[in-house]
Design a protein around this motif. Sequence first.
Motif: not given
Length: 157
Positions: A29-31, A48-56, A58-71
């Motif tokens: 996504i960064i690339a 650019y806007h599509a890539a930024k939306e995809h980044q958003s 992906n990062e939302g899912r990463v946060s969700e996964l980190e939360d689930l795994l920590s709990r």
Amino acid sequence: MEKVPMTKAGYEMLQAELKRRQSEERPAIIAAIAEARAHGDLSENAEYHAAKEHQSHNEGRVSELEDLLSRAEIIDISKLSGKTIKFGATVKLVDEETDEEKTYQIVGEQEADVKAGKISITSPIARAMIGKSEGDSIEVAAPGGARDYEILSVKFV
């Protein structure tokens, strides 16, 4: 902080998704953002806007996964036993009207997959089964009306 029950396999599946999102998707996504930036004016740059939306996303899912795994509360099904239905049980049911047999394993919300025979602990059918035993009948409220099932067997595998 509320614990999230899951099997070891479910935990490993979430860990693998997190690793993939962090080590493969994030750099891609960064690339894509960098490439789209190189095209010039960002205000009218759809890539650019599509890539930024995809980044958003992906990062939302990463946060969700980190939360689930920590709990996560990993429940080792191989150490469970008994005759009453609880998390991790594999239950064989028969529909009392159609005589259709179904087998479900009760798992955490994140690993539920009805096609694979895994239902969430929070699903109506799982909630109706919890605490019941072989030979008991349950009634489940379904979109097409209430369904009655008989519990044929309870296993922990």
